[in-house]
Design a protein around this motif. Structure first.
Motif, PDB file in Angstrom:
ATOM      1  N   ALA A 244      28.482 -21.099 -42.667  1.00  0.00           N
ATOM      2  CA  ALA A 244      29.643 -20.327 -42.221  1.00  0.00           C
ATOM      3  C   ALA A 244      30.906 -20.779 -42.945  1.00  0.00           C
ATOM      4  O   ALA A 244      31.713 -19.955 -43.396  1.00  0.00           O
ATOM      5  CB  ALA A 244      29.819 -20.477 -40.712  1.00  0.00           C
ATOM      6  N   LEU A 245      31.084 -22.076 -43.093  1.00  0.00           N
ATOM      7  CA  LEU A 245      32.270 -22.597 -43.776  1.00  0.00           C
ATOM      8  C   LEU A 245      32.269 -22.206 -45.253  1.00  0.00           C
ATOM      9  O   LEU A 245      33.319 -21.922 -45.834  1.00  0.00           O
ATOM     10  CB  LEU A 245      32.331 -24.123 -43.636  1.00  0.00           C
ATOM     11  N   ARG A 246      31.088 -22.168 -45.864  1.00  0.00           N
ATOM     12  CA  ARG A 246      31.016 -21.770 -47.274  1.00  0.00           C
ATOM     13  C   ARG A 246      31.374 -20.293 -47.436  1.00  0.00           C
ATOM     14  O   ARG A 246      32.061 -19.907 -48.389  1.00  0.00           O
ATOM     15  CB  ARG A 246      29.617 -22.034 -47.820  1.00  0.00           C
ATOM     16  N   ILE A 247      30.929 -19.455 -46.507  1.00  0.00           N
ATOM     17  CA  ILE A 247      31.284 -18.038 -46.533  1.00  0.00           C
ATOM     18  C   ILE A 247      32.786 -17.861 -46.397  1.00  0.00           C
ATOM     19  O   ILE A 247      33.422 -17.085 -47.130  1.00  0.00           O
ATOM     20  CB  ILE A 247      30.548 -17.274 -45.412  1.00  0.00           C
ATOM     21  N   LEU A 248      33.396 -18.593 -45.465  1.00  0.00           N
ATOM     22  CA  LEU A 248      34.843 -18.483 -45.237  1.00  0.00           C
ATOM     23  C   LEU A 248      35.632 -19.002 -46.437  1.00  0.00           C
ATOM     24  O   LEU A 248      36.677 -18.450 -46.786  1.00  0.00           O
ATOM     25  CB  LEU A 248      35.232 -19.247 -43.974  1.00  0.00           C
ATOM     26  N   GLU A 249      35.136 -20.062 -47.067  1.00  0.00           N
ATOM     27  CA  GLU A 249      35.818 -20.594 -48.252  1.00  0.00           C
ATOM     28  C   GLU A 249      35.826 -19.560 -49.381  1.00  0.00           C
ATOM     29  O   GLU A 249      36.845 -19.360 -50.051  1.00  0.00           O
ATOM     30  CB  GLU A 249      35.135 -21.873 -48.709  1.00  0.00           C
ATOM     31  N   THR A 250      34.689 -18.901 -49.582  1.00  0.00           N
ATOM     32  CA  THR A 250      34.608 -17.868 -50.612  1.00  0.00           C
ATOM     33  C   THR A 250      35.548 -16.705 -50.311  1.00  0.00           C
ATOM     34  O   THR A 250      36.256 -16.204 -51.194  1.00  0.00           O
ATOM     35  CB  THR A 250      33.167 -17.345 -50.726  1.00  0.00           C
ATOM     36  N   ALA A 251      35.571 -16.276 -49.037  1.00  0.00           N
ATOM     37  CA  ALA A 251      36.444 -15.163 -48.643  1.00  0.00           C
ATOM     38  C   ALA A 251      37.910 -15.535 -48.813  1.00  0.00           C
ATOM     39  O   ALA A 251      38.721 -14.720 -49.278  1.00  0.00           O
ATOM     40  CB  ALA A 251      36.164 -14.770 -47.197  1.00  0.00           C
ATOM     41  N   GLU A 252      38.253 -16.762 -48.453  1.00  0.00           N
ATOM     42  CA  GLU A 252      39.641 -17.217 -48.591  1.00  0.00           C
ATOM     43  C   GLU A 252      40.055 -17.258 -50.058  1.00  0.00           C
ATOM     44  O   GLU A 252      41.171 -16.879 -50.419  1.00  0.00           O
ATOM     45  CB  GLU A 252      39.785 -18.606 -47.963  1.00  0.00           C
TER      46      GLU A 252
END
Length: 445
Positions: A244-252
């Motif tokens: 989840a954190l990796r997905i959010l990092e990419t989106a950010e």
């Protein structure tokens, strides 16, 4: 990682000293190796990777960005790639497949063991961008009729092939999720305690839900894992907090790039070719340059006004700069609130009203200061023009900047695309129009 070690590797690369390189990279942790590989071009990256020990190579490969994994797949021998591909987690494997040419992806899929190929194909069946493509199908599910002791026995047997065991979904006989239980609670419970007595209510996400929204929910709930269910509420996978954190990092990263007027690079800066850097920026520069012609046209229309009061030209940079900054501030704030789920398209009227008040207040403060300063240096009439223009421009810019991201989400576009670059261009043109219309009215020209 020390600077000395980096210098040693770069010197050995320059001298093609493979023996020294092998000793250096094998002494590193996987995280340090990843850091080194991200700084190299594709050729040197492949050379360094081939020097890694076998067990070290798999851990390093899994930690790389999918784009760099794709580069290595093209550079390595087929047998090496097949072994790496089979050793990856299914969700990471699917992410890599999305980066590869279709012919390479098919070849790698054919080389997988039957069970791994079946699991990977199931994940590939979900829509791109959905959490089903990013979930892990390797999980431990417990039946609700088990005791704590029986559940711990099941967990122990599945330790080797489970993505995580710290949060465990509990299902009924139809595989529908009825709760979750933590490993801590299982271990602290009496062995004959029914799981139903220690489990908690489950928060779940649908496999077809947007990946970023599901990841955001995982972060907001502060859970280690979220069960992922299909349309019939049956358990099909889990979303772990690290994914989840990796997905959010990419989106950010994507949002920040687009708000700055570039396309995301999708790979580390030093690993990106110059041509990729150019492509990520040139389209936006062309779009903004075309949009800036609106500003030129406004100046052309009011050329006569400028010729009568030359001092008006001195304040153009101040006014359009302040308007652009005000709009960008509002857009960035609302885009962030949108990403966190604080606001949605249904709140467009509320956001517009709030940003109107914010913009009016900022314009009143800045306009008052500008009025006093301009009156002291020039005259009262010019000070009135500048003060009123700042009031109008700040109010308009804040309102438009706050509303645009919500309009983008309503039409299913990326809010970041509608933020800073386009808002700056829009505010420049409309701000100048307001400026000259106010100047004509106040100065009588």
């Amino acid at each position: 990682m020390t600077e000395e070690r980096v210098k040693t590797i770069e010197r050995a690369l320059g001298l093609t000293d493979l023996a020294e390189l092998r000793v250096a990279v094998r002494a590193m942790t996987p995280a340090e190796v990843v850091e080194v590989l991200e700084r190299q071009d594709s050729t040197d990256r492949a050379v360094l990777y081939r020097l890694l020990a076998k067990d070290q190579a798999l851990r390093v490969f899994e930690a790389l960005d999918p784009s760099l994994q794709s580069d290595l797949v093209r550079a390595l021998q087929h047998d090496d790639v097949a072994a790496l591909f089979a050793g990856m987690e299914p969700d990471d494997r699917v992410e890599l497949l999305d980066e590869l040419p279709a012919s390479v992806a098919r070849r790698l899929m054919r080389g997988l063991p039957a069970r791994e190929r079946e699991i990977t194909a199931e994940i590939l069946g979900y829509p791109p961008g959905s959490i089903g493509r990013r979930m892990s199908p390797e999980f431990v599910a417990l039946r609700a009729n088990l005791t704590a002791g029986q559940a711990l026995s099941v967990v122990t047997q599945r330790l080797a092939d489970a993505e995580t065991v710290y949060t465990l979904p509990v299902t009924d006989d139809q595989r529908a999720v009825v709760g979750v239980v933590s490993l801590r609670d299982l271990m602290s419970a009496s062995p004959d305690t029914p799981i139903r007595d220690v489990m908690q209510d489950a928060h779940v996400v649908q496999a077809t839900d947007d990946a970023e929204e599901a990841a955001r929910r995982c972060a907001i709930l502060k859970v280690l894992a979220l069960p992922v269910v299909d349309s019939e509420s049956r358990l099909v996978g889990i979303l772990t907090v690290d994914d989840a954190l990796r997905i959010l990092e990419t989106a950010e990263t994507e949002d920040q790039a687009r708000m700055s007027g570039t396309e995301p690079l999708r790979r580390p800066y030093l690993a990106s070719p110059v041509s990729a850097l150019v492509r990520s920026r040139v389209v936006w520069l062309l779009v903004l340059a075309i949009g800036a012609t609106l500003t030129v046209q406004v100046l052309e229309v009011f050329e006569a006004t400028l010729s009568q009061v030359v001092a008006l030209a001195l304040f153009v940079p101040l006014l359009i700069g302040t308007g652009g900054n005000t709009g960008n501030q509002a857009a960035t704030t609302v885009t962030r609130a949108l990403a966190l789920g604080d606001v949605g398209p249904r709140d467009i009227a509320k956001v517009a009203a709030r940003e109107f008040k914010v913009g009016f207040s900022l314009g009143l403060l800045l306009g008052s200061v500008a009025f006093l300063a301009t009156t002291a240096v020039y005259d009262r009439q010019l000070g009135t023009v500048i003060g009123l223009t700042l009031l109008a421009v700040c109010t308009m810019a804040a309102t438009v900047g706050g509303v645009m991201p919500l309009l983008a989400r309503a039409v299913r576009a990326d809010p970041a695309v509608f933020s800073n670059p386009f808002i700056t261009t829009f505010v420049d043109a409309t701000g100048l129009l307001m400026y000259f219309l106010i100047a004509r009215a106040v100065l009588g020209i």
